[in-house]
Every structure is written in C-alpha cells, then in structure tokens.
Design a protein around this motif. Structure first.
Motif, short mmCIF file in Angstrom:
data_model
loop_
_atom_site.label_atom_id
_atom_site.label_comp_id
_atom_site.label_asym_id
_atom_site.label_seq_id
_atom_site.Cartn_x
_atom_site.Cartn_y
_atom_site.Cartn_z
N LEU A 1 7.19 4.06 -4.59
CA LEU A 1 6.03 3.81 -3.76
C LEU A 1 6.34 4.29 -2.34
CD1 LEU A 1 3.17 2.67 -3.70
CD2 LEU A 1 4.14 0.44 -3.10
N HIS A 2 5.65 5.35 -1.93
CA HIS A 2 5.89 5.99 -0.63
C HIS A 2 4.96 5.39 0.42
CE1 HIS A 2 8.32 9.27 -2.47
NE2 HIS A 2 7.52 9.07 -3.51
N SER A 3 5.51 4.97 1.52
CA SER A 3 4.72 4.36 2.58
C SER A 3 4.02 5.43 3.41
CB SER A 3 5.62 3.52 3.50
OG SER A 3 4.90 3.09 4.64
N ILE A 4 2.71 5.24 3.62
CA ILE A 4 1.97 6.14 4.49
C ILE A 4 2.28 5.83 5.95
CG2 ILE A 4 -0.36 6.91 5.15
CD1 ILE A 4 -1.29 6.05 2.37
N ASP A 5 2.41 4.53 6.27
CA ASP A 5 2.65 4.12 7.65
C ASP A 5 4.06 4.46 8.13
OD1 ASP A 5 0.10 3.01 7.70
OD2 ASP A 5 0.82 1.06 6.98
N ARG A 6 5.02 4.40 7.20
CA ARG A 6 6.41 4.63 7.56
C ARG A 6 7.01 5.70 6.65
NH1 ARG A 6 5.25 -0.75 8.10
NH2 ARG A 6 5.81 -1.71 10.11
N PRO B 1 11.34 5.46 -0.22
CA PRO B 1 10.29 4.82 -1.03
C PRO B 1 10.81 3.57 -1.73
CG PRO B 1 11.09 6.79 -2.13
CD PRO B 1 11.71 6.78 -0.75
N GLU B 2 9.91 2.64 -1.94
CA GLU B 2 10.25 1.41 -2.67
C GLU B 2 10.37 1.73 -4.16
OE1 GLU B 2 8.16 -2.83 -3.97
OE2 GLU B 2 7.26 -1.59 -2.39
N ASP C 1 0.85 -1.19 0.00
CA ASP C 1 0.00 0.00 0.00
C ASP C 1 0.88 1.24 0.00
OD1 ASP C 1 -1.94 -1.91 0.33
OD2 ASP C 1 -2.55 -1.26 2.35
N GLY C 2 0.35 2.34 -0.51
CA GLY C 2 1.10 3.59 -0.43
C GLY C 2 0.68 4.61 -1.46
N ILE C 3 1.51 5.62 -1.61
CA ILE C 3 1.32 6.68 -2.60
C ILE C 3 2.35 6.46 -3.70
CG2 ILE C 3 1.42 9.15 -3.02
CD1 ILE C 3 0.73 9.56 -0.06
N TYR C 4 1.84 6.30 -4.93
CA TYR C 4 2.79 5.96 -6.00
C TYR C 4 3.13 7.20 -6.82
CZ TYR C 4 0.82 5.46 -10.83
OH TYR C 4 0.36 5.66 -12.11
N GLU C 5 4.42 7.30 -7.12
CA GLU C 5 4.96 8.40 -7.90
C GLU C 5 5.48 7.84 -9.21
OE1 GLU C 5 8.77 11.50 -7.72
OE2 GLU C 5 8.21 10.34 -5.94
#
Length: 341
Positions: free
Chosen positions: A291-296, A301-302, A269-273
């Motif tokens: 892929l930026h983690s909202i939780d961490r 980013p992955e 899950d996350g915010i994708y760029e």
C-alpha cells in the motif's frame, strides 16, 4: 398478495401462460407527484408444480446475470415447463439504469436492506415485496451477482448453511447442479449478515443459491455461460424445466467462506499493489499487497499480509483505495474437498 405492500402489477402469478409487464414501485418527485418506477417482470406458468424465482440486477453494475435472464425470458415458453418461473432481470431498476451498486433514488443497497419495509424508502419497498409477496410462493431462488465496480470474483456460487441436515443436503446439491468451479458456504460474516436475500428466505423455507460471476463492472463470458447453463440445470433439477440437453456441470470445489479473517482490508488510504492473483493459494503471514501512500510517497509502502491461508476467490478491482476497503477474500477447503458434478 400481501395487502401491506405498496408495489403493484398487472401480472397474476396464478395465471397460466406467459406474462410480461413490470412491478410498479410508487415514487413521488418534484416532476411526478404520483409516479412509479418499472421493475421488468416475466412470469411463466404451466399448471401445478414448483416455483423458481430468478433474480439479477440487485446491484446495477453486475451484468452477467442480467443478460442471462434476459435471454432466458425470451427463449422459454409455458410449454417448456411444469410449474412456475418468475424472472426479475433488473430487480433494483434504478440502480440498473444508472449502472451503480446503490440506488440513485435513496442510496440504498438492496442486498443490505432485507427484509425491508412496506412504507420505507424505494429500496426498502423492493426488499419488502420480495420478502412478503414472492418468497412465500417460491421453492427455489437463484440470485445472480458479480463483484461490480469494486471487486473481481472467480465464477463461483454460494449458499448459507442449512437450518436442518436435510435442507443442507438440498443446498449442497444445488451447488453441484449449478456447476460453478467454486462452491462455498458462508454465514454472511464479513458481508451482509442477516440483511441479505438468502437470510430473509430462511423463514420461508425457500432454497437459495447465489452466484458471483465476474466483476469490475465488465462482462465475464465464462460467468455469463455459467449463469445461462447453471440456471437451466437448476430448473431441470427441481422439476420445472421439462428437458435440458446442454452442458453437464463440471466438478465443484467445496469451500468455506465464513469468518471475518478470510477478508483482507486496507488500513490506510493509498494506491494498492496486489502481489497475488485470483486462484492463488496463499499462506498465513504471506504479503498480499503493498500500500503506497499518496501523502508520503517517500515512505516505504505498507505490507498487507494474509492472517490466514487459503484460496483467493476475490480481489479488489480499482487500484486507489481508502481505509476500510476490502482488498481480497479467501476461501478454505471443506471436507470432503470436492463435490463431483
């Protein structure tokens, strides 16, 4: 008409002239025990000849095809054709009404439920009617789609591989005549597989071409123009439309869309760029997105990478993603690389 279907209509598909009414999909609810849902239908017939089935609104949040078929249904008359045209601008009417990919009646995805069931859910009944009543009387199916809320497509058209060499040539010719800039072959891997309308049509012998015309639940004007002129060119090509003096098709880049590794998915899950755009050429191992983690949020980013190289024909529209969401779809050139229009 198949005796097993529960859908009925006043339209007689064997009658000459122009008929406008609806298919009646039976539904029983708290406030309408013996009700039905209308599926708007237009039938034009002028003597013997081929039959074309024109469909939009399989998914309710895909609009270019819906508008194109509305215009076509208003502008064409029996005198313009030889044969028969059946037009369904809003095949999954409940989904069209709600502007959703899935039906609000049963959460059914119409293009994942073929061949359907006569006594199934509302969406299964629609799929069954198309499979058992319409496909057996049809020579050409034009199924107009777009990416809906979640995806954005370059205007393109696709076919399944033909079951014979002769059928394959006919299908390739449909891509050339329709004239989308990208024409691709796909066996449904990564998508609907054997549960789609084109797969259901294989046993009937009808030729099927599907178009992807835009996305984001918006209106792509290039996709709308392609739908309007592409359908008219196809109707002229199969001998139904008596004349067409509009735009000629441009060149078509013929590509392969089969293979699960042509799709790129989020594995968290996350915010994708996104780091690439539609129509970009990419290489194996290239970073497709972060892929930026909202939780961490303190973590780096992955990096999501392409496993294969190719041409970006589709990308995700919303930025918020969940694990398993499709982010990109690639195509790769076939040989010969182009079919000239």
């Amino acid at each position: 008409m198949s005796n097993s279907t529960r859908i009925w209509s006043s339209i007689n598909f064997d009658k000459d002239g122009k008929q406008t009414d609806c298919l009646r999909l039976p539904i029983s609810t708290d406030l309408s025990a013996y009700g039905w849902i209308p599926i708007p239908t237009i039938c034009l017939r002028n003597g013997d000849g081929p039959t074309a089935l024109l469909i939009a609104g399989t998914h309710g949040d895909e609009y270019e095809g819906q508008i194109a078929l509305m215009r076509l249904s208003r502008n064409l008359g029996p005198g313009d054709i030889k044969g028969r045209i059946i037009i369904l601008p809003a095949l999954n009417f409940p989904a069209v009404q709600s502007g959703r990919r899935l039906s609000p009646i049963d959460e059914g995805n119409l293009n994942r439920l073929y061949p359907g069931r006569a006594h199934g859910t509302a969406t299964e009944m629609i799929a069954h009617y198309v499979t058992e009543v319409l496909l057996p009387i049809t020579d050409l199916v034009v199924d107009l789609h777009a990416g809906g809320r979640s995806l954005d497509y370059l205007p393109s058209a696709l076919i399944r591989p033909g079951t014979t060499a002769q059928q394959q040539e006919k299908l390739l010719k449909l891509l050339e005549v329709f004239g989308a800039p990208i024409g691709f072959l796909t066996d449904g891997s990564g998508g609907g597989g054997k549960t789609t309308l084109p797969a259901a049509a294989e046993s009937s012998g009808a030729l099927v071409i599907t178009a992807e015309l835009g996305g984001g639940a918006t209106l792509n004007r290039q996709g709308l123009e392609l739908a309007e002129h592409g359908v008219l060119r196809l109707l002229k090509h199969v001998g139904i439309l008596r004349s067409y003096d509009g735009a000629a098709p441009g060149p078509v880049r013929l590509m392969n869309g089969s293979g699960i590794d042509l799709f790129v998915y989020a594995d968290a899950d996350g915010i994708y760029e996104p780091l690439v755009d539609l129509a970009d050429e990419v290489k194996p191992g290239q970073v497709a997105a972060l892929l930026h983690s909202i939780d961490r949020p303190y973590n780096e980013p992955e990096k999501i990478r392409f496993s294969r190289g190719g041409f970006v024909v589709c990308k995700r529209f919303p930025t918020l993603v969940r694990r398993g969401d499709c982010l990109f779809e690639l195509m790769e050139d076939l040989t010969p690389p182009h079919v000239q229009g």
